[in-house]
Design a protein around this motif. Structure first.
Motif, mmCIF file in Angstrom:
data_model
loop_
_atom_site.group_PDB
_atom_site.id
_atom_site.type_symbol
_atom_site.label_atom_id
_atom_site.label_comp_id
_atom_site.label_asym_id
_atom_site.label_seq_id
_atom_site.Cartn_x
_atom_site.Cartn_y
_atom_site.Cartn_z
ATOM 1 N N ARG A 1 0.827 -1.210 0.000
ATOM 2 C CA ARG A 1 0.000 0.000 0.000
ATOM 3 C C ARG A 1 0.863 1.263 0.000
ATOM 4 O O ARG A 1 0.465 2.287 -0.539
ATOM 5 C CB ARG A 1 -0.924 -0.012 1.209
ATOM 6 N N ASP A 2 2.045 1.161 0.592
ATOM 7 C CA ASP A 2 2.943 2.317 0.655
ATOM 8 C C ASP A 2 3.594 2.627 -0.690
ATOM 9 O O ASP A 2 3.761 3.797 -1.052
ATOM 10 C CB ASP A 2 4.046 2.087 1.691
ATOM 11 N N ASN A 3 3.990 1.549 -1.436
ATOM 12 C CA ASN A 3 4.778 1.822 -2.649
ATOM 13 C C ASN A 3 4.360 1.024 -3.888
ATOM 14 O O ASN A 3 5.005 1.149 -4.934
ATOM 15 C CB ASN A 3 6.271 1.585 -2.372
ATOM 16 N N ASN A 4 3.317 0.189 -3.772
ATOM 17 C CA ASN A 4 2.768 -0.542 -4.931
ATOM 18 C C ASN A 4 3.750 -1.514 -5.581
ATOM 19 O O ASN A 4 3.576 -1.879 -6.743
ATOM 20 C CB ASN A 4 2.269 0.423 -6.017
ATOM 21 N N ARG B 1 15.672 -5.562 -10.692
ATOM 22 C CA ARG B 1 16.042 -4.791 -11.867
ATOM 23 C C ARG B 1 15.198 -3.529 -12.041
ATOM 24 O O ARG B 1 15.697 -2.512 -12.523
ATOM 25 C CB ARG B 1 15.915 -5.663 -13.118
ATOM 26 N N ARG B 2 13.893 -3.601 -11.654
ATOM 27 C CA ARG B 2 13.001 -2.486 -11.992
ATOM 28 C C ARG B 2 12.249 -1.902 -10.805
ATOM 29 O O ARG B 2 11.564 -0.891 -10.959
ATOM 30 C CB ARG B 2 12.002 -2.931 -13.071
ATOM 31 N N ILE B 3 12.350 -2.538 -9.636
ATOM 32 C CA ILE B 3 11.604 -2.045 -8.484
ATOM 33 C C ILE B 3 12.501 -2.008 -7.253
ATOM 34 O O ILE B 3 13.622 -2.527 -7.257
ATOM 35 C CB ILE B 3 10.341 -2.901 -8.204
ATOM 36 N N ARG B 4 11.996 -1.422 -6.181
ATOM 37 C CA ARG B 4 12.793 -1.210 -4.978
ATOM 38 C C ARG B 4 12.922 -2.440 -4.080
ATOM 39 O O ARG B 4 13.996 -2.677 -3.531
ATOM 40 C CB ARG B 4 12.188 -0.045 -4.186
ATOM 41 N N PRO B 5 11.861 -3.241 -3.850
ATOM 42 C CA PRO B 5 12.012 -4.405 -2.969
ATOM 43 C C PRO B 5 13.102 -5.352 -3.448
ATOM 44 O O PRO B 5 13.346 -5.495 -4.652
ATOM 45 C CB PRO B 5 10.634 -5.075 -3.028
ATOM 46 N N LYS B 6 13.749 -6.023 -2.501
ATOM 47 C CA LYS B 6 14.843 -6.931 -2.813
ATOM 48 C C LYS B 6 14.323 -8.301 -3.237
ATOM 49 O O LYS B 6 13.258 -8.748 -2.828
ATOM 50 C CB LYS B 6 15.749 -7.104 -1.593
ATOM 51 N N ARG B 7 15.102 -8.963 -4.054
ATOM 52 C CA ARG B 7 14.851 -10.374 -4.368
ATOM 53 C C ARG B 7 15.507 -11.239 -3.295
ATOM 54 O O ARG B 7 16.476 -10.837 -2.656
ATOM 55 C CB ARG B 7 15.475 -10.756 -5.697
ATOM 56 N N VAL B 8 15.006 -12.479 -3.138
ATOM 57 C CA VAL B 8 15.730 -13.508 -2.394
ATOM 58 C C VAL B 8 16.794 -14.039 -3.346
ATOM 59 O O VAL B 8 16.481 -14.655 -4.369
ATOM 60 C CB VAL B 8 14.802 -14.651 -1.939
ATOM 61 N N ALA B 9 18.063 -13.783 -3.031
ATOM 62 C CA ALA B 9 19.138 -14.106 -3.969
ATOM 63 C C ALA B 9 19.207 -15.593 -4.278
ATOM 64 O O ALA B 9 19.543 -15.986 -5.393
ATOM 65 C CB ALA B 9 20.475 -13.623 -3.406
ATOM 66 N N CYS C 1 6.991 -7.118 -9.555
ATOM 67 C CA CYS C 1 5.606 -6.733 -9.827
ATOM 68 C C CYS C 1 5.255 -5.342 -9.326
ATOM 69 O O CYS C 1 5.800 -4.850 -8.340
ATOM 70 C CB CYS C 1 4.646 -7.729 -9.160
ATOM 71 N N GLU C 2 4.292 -4.764 -10.018
ATOM 72 C CA GLU C 2 3.673 -3.511 -9.609
ATOM 73 C C GLU C 2 2.207 -3.801 -9.296
ATOM 74 O O GLU C 2 1.481 -4.346 -10.134
ATOM 75 C CB GLU C 2 3.765 -2.493 -10.742
ATOM 76 N N ALA C 3 1.776 -3.457 -8.087
ATOM 77 C CA ALA C 3 0.391 -3.710 -7.701
ATOM 78 C C ALA C 3 -0.542 -2.801 -8.481
ATOM 79 O O ALA C 3 -0.287 -1.595 -8.613
ATOM 80 C CB ALA C 3 0.209 -3.494 -6.207
ATOM 81 N N VAL C 4 -1.605 -3.373 -9.010
ATOM 82 C CA VAL C 4 -2.583 -2.580 -9.754
ATOM 83 C C VAL C 4 -3.929 -2.505 -9.035
ATOM 84 O O VAL C 4 -4.755 -1.660 -9.350
ATOM 85 C CB VAL C 4 -2.788 -3.129 -11.187
ATOM 86 N N GLN C 5 -4.121 -3.402 -8.048
ATOM 87 C CA GLN C 5 -5.392 -3.378 -7.319
ATOM 88 C C GLN C 5 -5.255 -4.178 -6.024
ATOM 89 O O GLN C 5 -4.597 -5.223 -5.996
ATOM 90 C CB GLN C 5 -6.509 -3.978 -8.177
#
Length: 242
Positions: free
Chosen positions: A86-89, A129-137, A145-149
């Protein structure tokens, strides 16, 4: 005949027929999660507005479209995952493989929001590559993903996300696609139960073109069982190194 007992019986003498309101919510949960199996696990990583990384498993998860790809998961209650989205989608779906199942299960602990599940569970972080959250290496595949709903359904908060980027490790790729036995995904059952892939088979999808001039089940496609993992020699073990 069928029965409608007031609570789950030890044994059934006849078929069970109940409405959800007939039983306690916990008993209904155990029933539906025992019937809808196996379920893929969305291991969702997010980041809070304070920069605290979070990762948690959600077994109410699946892919719902492919052009463009969309995934969906549901969180029962507003946990850190939903609050962060909800904070950053933004969120990453890390695919759960057998070699990481203990780590995944540990991240299901009800850690306070200020705690970093990556650190607690010994998971390495990798930049997306395209968003702020980290991957599990250590995960072998990711959907950024980007939340749309976000929609409320019962006690679930359903998050629909558009896939912006996909990562697949070369160790699970064979003959132009992901090999399911090399991926070795973990699926959710009920309670504390999990499972790995068992027998694999192929079943061609019928078309009206091939069915229309036949009768009954004459044109019904038949099973073609794939070779067992032991025969192929490619199923990873728990200690398999990348």
């Amino acid at each position: 005949m069928s029965s409608t007992p007031a609570k789950p019986p030890k044994r059934l003498q006849t078929a069970l027929e109940i409405a959800p309101e007939d039983w306690d919510a916990t008993d209904v949960y155990h029933l539906v999660t025992a019937l809808v199996i196996p379920r893929p696990i969305g291991w969702i990583s997010t980041v809070s507005s304070d920069g605290i990384d979070n990762v948690a498993p959600h077994s109410y998860f699946n892919v719902v479209a492919h052009r463009p790809p969309h995934v969906v998961f549901s969180s029962v209650g507003v946990k850190d995952t939903v609050a962060n989205i909800r904070d950053n989608n933004q969120f990453v779906v890390n695919l759960v493989t057998f070699d990481l199942v203990e780590h995944m299960n540990f991240t299901a602990t009800d850690f306070p929001p200020a705690e970093d599940e990556f650190a607690w569970s010994g998971l390495q972080k990798a930049a997306a590559r395209r968003i702020r959250p980290k991957r599990v290496a250590q995960a072998k595949a990711h959907f950024e993903c980007e939340a749309v709903q976000i929609t409320k359904a019962g006690n679930g908060h359903v998050v629909l996300g558009r896939v912006l980027h996909i990562h697949v490790d070369d160790s699970v790729w064979r003959d132009g696609r992901v090999d399911p036995y090399l991926l070795d995904p973990v699926c959710r059952l009920s309670g504390s139960g999990y499972a790995r892939l068992g027998t694999r088979f192929r079943l061609p999808r019928p078309t009206w073109e091939h069915v229309q001039n036949t009768s009954g089940t004459e044109a019904m496609p038949r099973l073609h069982e794939a070779p067992a993992p032991s025969e192929r020699g490619d199923r990873p073990t728990q200690n398999r190194r990348r």
